[in-house]
Design an enzyme around this catalytic site. Sequence first.
Site, short mmCIF file in Angstrom:
data_model
loop_
_atom_site.label_atom_id
_atom_site.label_comp_id
_atom_site.label_asym_id
_atom_site.label_seq_id
_atom_site.Cartn_x
_atom_site.Cartn_y
_atom_site.Cartn_z
N TYR A 265 45.44 26.18 0.73
CA TYR A 265 45.34 27.23 -0.39
C TYR A 265 45.22 28.61 0.52
O TYR A 265 44.37 28.69 1.47
CB TYR A 265 44.48 27.00 -1.24
CG TYR A 265 43.78 28.37 -1.78
CD1 TYR A 265 44.62 29.00 -2.77
CD2 TYR A 265 42.85 28.87 -1.46
CE1 TYR A 265 44.35 30.03 -3.56
CE2 TYR A 265 42.29 30.31 -2.11
CZ TYR A 265 42.98 30.78 -3.00
OH TYR A 265 42.96 32.01 -3.58
N HIS B 249 39.05 26.56 -3.85
CA HIS B 249 40.08 26.41 -4.93
C HIS B 249 40.20 25.06 -5.56
O HIS B 249 41.10 24.46 -5.86
CB HIS B 249 41.59 26.89 -4.20
CG HIS B 249 42.24 27.51 -5.23
ND1 HIS B 249 43.47 27.40 -5.90
CD2 HIS B 249 42.07 29.00 -5.36
CE1 HIS B 249 43.84 28.24 -6.47
NE2 HIS B 249 43.27 29.36 -6.16
C1 CS2 Z 1 42.13 32.99 -6.08
C2 CS2 Z 1 43.62 33.33 -6.69
O1 CS2 Z 1 41.58 35.27 -5.93
C3 CS2 Z 1 41.23 34.05 -5.82
O2 CS2 Z 1 40.13 33.79 -5.71
O3 CS2 Z 1 41.79 32.15 -6.23
O4 CS2 Z 1 44.38 33.81 -5.75
C4 CS2 Z 1 44.26 32.49 -7.55
O5 CS2 Z 1 44.75 31.49 -6.69
C5 CS2 Z 1 45.33 33.06 -8.28
O6 CS2 Z 1 44.90 33.87 -9.10
C6 CS2 Z 1 46.05 32.14 -9.25
O7 CS2 Z 1 46.91 32.55 -10.27
MG MG Z 2 39.63 31.91 -6.25
#
Ligand code: CS2
Ligand code: MG
Length: 408
Positions: free
Chosen positions: A160, A217
């Site tokens: 992620y 995540h």
């Molecule tokens: C994430 C996001 O910002 C964060 O903490 O978890 O980047 C997320 O993956 C996205 O908003 C998904 O749309």
């Molecule tokens: Mg997040």
Amino acid sequence: MKITSAQVFVGGPGKNYVTLKIMTDQGVYGLGDATLNNRETLPAAYLQDYLIPALIGMDPRRSEDIWQFFYRGAYFRRGPIAMAAYGAIDMALWDIKGKIAGLPCYDLFGGKSRNGAMVYAHATGADLEDLMDSVQHFVDDGYKAVRVQCGIPGMPSASYAVPEEKGSSTEYMTNFSGIRPKVETWDTGKYMRYMPQALADIRERFGPDLHILHDVHHRLTPREAAAFAKDVEPVDLYWLEDPTVADDQDALKLIRQHSTTPIAIGEVFNSIWDCNKLIENELIDFIRVAATYGGGITQLKRIIDLAGLHHVRTGFHGAPSHSPISMAAQYHLNAWAPNFGIQEYLVLGTPECDALFPHDHLMENGMVYVSDAPGLGVDFDESEATKYSYSAGSHPVVRLQDGTLWNY
Ligand code: CS2
Ligand code: MG
């Protein structure tokens, strides 16, 4: 005072921002953001087909009643699509309220509780060394808090928010383009064996003062998340984000029982009813519900007040999918909220985005200084908007190595 018309625009530089503009019979207008990442046409249609026709003729000053009208009146409550649409209306009405009063929104909430609001940047790296360079870049830029994510040796695909290639990590953004989801492969064991030591190395390298955040995540089970949170305790994280999915909220107890690592959750929540038990049972430390798909300012104020009773601080979602309008709504709440914690920050700064959404909110040395302009303090340039159109995107899907579908 009456609402005379409202319009929805979809598009933006590299993002499908969903922007709502509400016009009144007194020439004052308000702006709202209904961007729901990778599902943008849905809140736009909800607004256009159902909500805007009902809004015409309403008194824009009655933001509470209008919120209740749509929420209760829909019969089918909650859900990110509907809440994003109500949220956009609500932001636009607070924007109008501020403009009529000649006051920035934070003054309508109770005034400023601080001079500036601390934000965190996203540092990332294809590997740990690459990540260290990225952290250094943000520290040199004056940031006091940095979220850290890096590639895991032997992980079948980049995990992620991590680039495949080294060197591009300070501007890296996940590529969501294409309607068919990309597939990533995930290995929990490799992550759990590698990441705690990587976090410890970052703490060792940058010392005790830097606030270090990490986003899991939703990838761990509650038991794994409890073990991980316990393992990383010596790193003294500012927060551990989304350590597990929050569908089964009782499972969050397991993490609490085993560790004192602060937990942040809520970027996928869209109602106070998604987080009231987590807050009341003091199972989390930071609440991340966004103004956009969390139902706007009216709903977020209730969440902030409830959170304040239970030592839970704010840490609103600020992924690049939020437009400068909802980010501004959050800046105003951050300036006021007695229990403000931190703000995720990525959206501002590109010249194209600033041209589309002119504003004078200021980001300096890792702090956001909210604009004193009446209302939300962000405008929308309709002639700039004609440059952009909708382009479909999709979140990746994640599978385990045997093919089992997992959580993105
Ligand atoms: C994430 C996001 O910002 C964060 O903490 O978890 O980047 C997320 O993956 C996205 O908003 C998904 O749309
Ligand atoms: Mg997040």
